[in-house]
Design an enzyme around this catalytic site. Structure first.
Site, PDB file in Angstrom:
ATOM      1  N   SER A 156       0.683  -1.741  -0.289  1.00  0.00           N
ATOM      2  CA  SER A 156       0.142   0.238   0.192  1.00  0.00           C
ATOM      3  C   SER A 156       0.473   1.051  -0.259  1.00  0.00           C
ATOM      4  O   SER A 156       1.694   1.191   0.554  1.00  0.00           O
ATOM      5  CB  SER A 156      -0.905  -0.134   0.984  1.00  0.00           C
ATOM      6  OG  SER A 156      -1.489   1.521   1.604  1.00  0.00           O
ATOM      7  N   TYR A 169      -2.511  -0.466  10.056  1.00  0.00           N
ATOM      8  CA  TYR A 169      -2.124  -0.686   8.792  1.00  0.00           C
ATOM      9  C   TYR A 169      -1.390   0.138   7.903  1.00  0.00           C
ATOM     10  O   TYR A 169      -0.275  -0.569   7.573  1.00  0.00           O
ATOM     11  CB  TYR A 169      -3.684  -0.500   7.655  1.00  0.00           C
ATOM     12  CG  TYR A 169      -3.669  -0.026   6.895  1.00  0.00           C
ATOM     13  CD1 TYR A 169      -4.111  -1.328   6.271  1.00  0.00           C
ATOM     14  CD2 TYR A 169      -3.232   0.302   5.010  1.00  0.00           C
ATOM     15  CE1 TYR A 169      -4.804  -2.060   4.481  1.00  0.00           C
ATOM     16  CE2 TYR A 169      -3.699   0.412   4.656  1.00  0.00           C
ATOM     17  CZ  TYR A 169      -4.131  -0.863   3.613  1.00  0.00           C
ATOM     18  OH  TYR A 169      -4.315  -1.232   2.705  1.00  0.00           O
TER      19      TYR A 169
END
Length: 288
Positions: A156, A169
């Site tokens: 990501s 995250y």
């Protein structure tokens, strides 16, 4: 536009009849990958939490690959024994695996660094350890086969620029980036290896993780667009598969990433992009 035949000639791991294992494949990017690769003639092993979504995904992919070309295995990637079982079932059903796509992930925000230890651990167990478990379960056999293979791990941009908002995250995806870089180095130094690793870095993509969205936002890419971009990038031999979206083009991503590493080089405060003393400098940098 590059044809499937040209892709498969350049990337023999994706040849018709070969086997792809995709985690997190009941929806989003994983399901898009499964359908696209099935259309290229590959046999597909779907891995996700068991239930109606996985069953529906298996039926959808079977309409493309045929009933004999799809295997769905309920798998919690946070548990190494379940990923080992996934590998055993994949090999028993179809033989050697040539593409492993470690794509499973969750985005539930457990909160501040000092809160919700169990939720933090659960997110990291899925997003980071799920990737490690996949590599441990599949890479040895892929290497031993002596055949071309690909391992694609889904990272990501948040694992690179680490914006405030969901620290857990960001930590998990930073770990995936570092792990995949080291994996690529280890694979290319393994004698006789024909297996390579790649880091998929999606942009804003409409998936099961898209918070508060029941239909695709205008700025988001679809999972299908991400997979088309991934295949084109693999064709060029890219390690970092840095996807744009309908809002952010590559030059913007490059500047944001350059600023982030500049925090260390320039000895700025952590996450200076969001620091009140540096916000104006960041804006000037982006507009330069």
């Amino acid at each position: 536009m590059t044809s499937d035949a040209e892709i498969q000639t350049a990337l023999p791991a994706l040849a018709s009849g070969n086997v792809a294992v995709i985690t997190g494949s009941a929806s989003g990017i994983g399901l898009a990958a499964a359908k696209r690769l099935a259309a290229m003639g590959m046999k597909i092993v779907l891995a996700d939490i068991g239930g109606a979504r996985l069953d529906a995904a298996a039926r959808a992919v079977a309409t493309i690959a045929g009933e004999d070309g799809v295997l769905a295995v309920a798998t919690d990637v946070a548990k190494a024994d379940e990923v080992d079982r996934l590998a055993q079932k994949a090999h028993s059903a179809f033989g050697g695996v040539s593409l492993l796509m470690n794509n499973a992930g969750v985005g539930d925000n457990p909160g501040k660094p000092w809160e919700n230890r169990d939720a933090w651990k659960r997110l990291l167990d899925i997003n980071f350890w799920g990737v490690v478990h996949g590599v441990e379960a599949f890479a040895p056999a892929m290497l031993a086969s002596g055949k071309p293979g690909l391992i694609v791990n889904t990272g990501s941009k948040q694992g690179i620029t680490t914006p405030p908002g969901n620290l857990a995250y960001n930590v998990s995806k930073s770990g995936v980036k570092t792990f995949t870089e080291g994996l690529a180095h280890a694979l290319r130094n393994e004698p006789g290896a024909k297996v390579s690793a790649h880091l998929l870095i999606p942009g804003f993509t409409f998936t099961g993780l898209t918070e508060g969205a029941v239909e695709k936002p205008a700025g988001a890419w679809t999972g299908e667009q991400v997979i088309d971009f991934m295949l084109a990038s693999l064709l060029h031999g890219d390690f970092y598969i840095l996807c744009p979206d309908n809002e952010v083009a590559r030059p913007t991503d490059e500047k944001r990433m350059a600023w982030a590493i500049g925090d260390i080089i320039e000895n700025r405060p952590a996450l200076s992009r969001w620091h009140p003393d540096h916000k104006d400098a960041f804006a000037a940098f982006m507009n330069d």
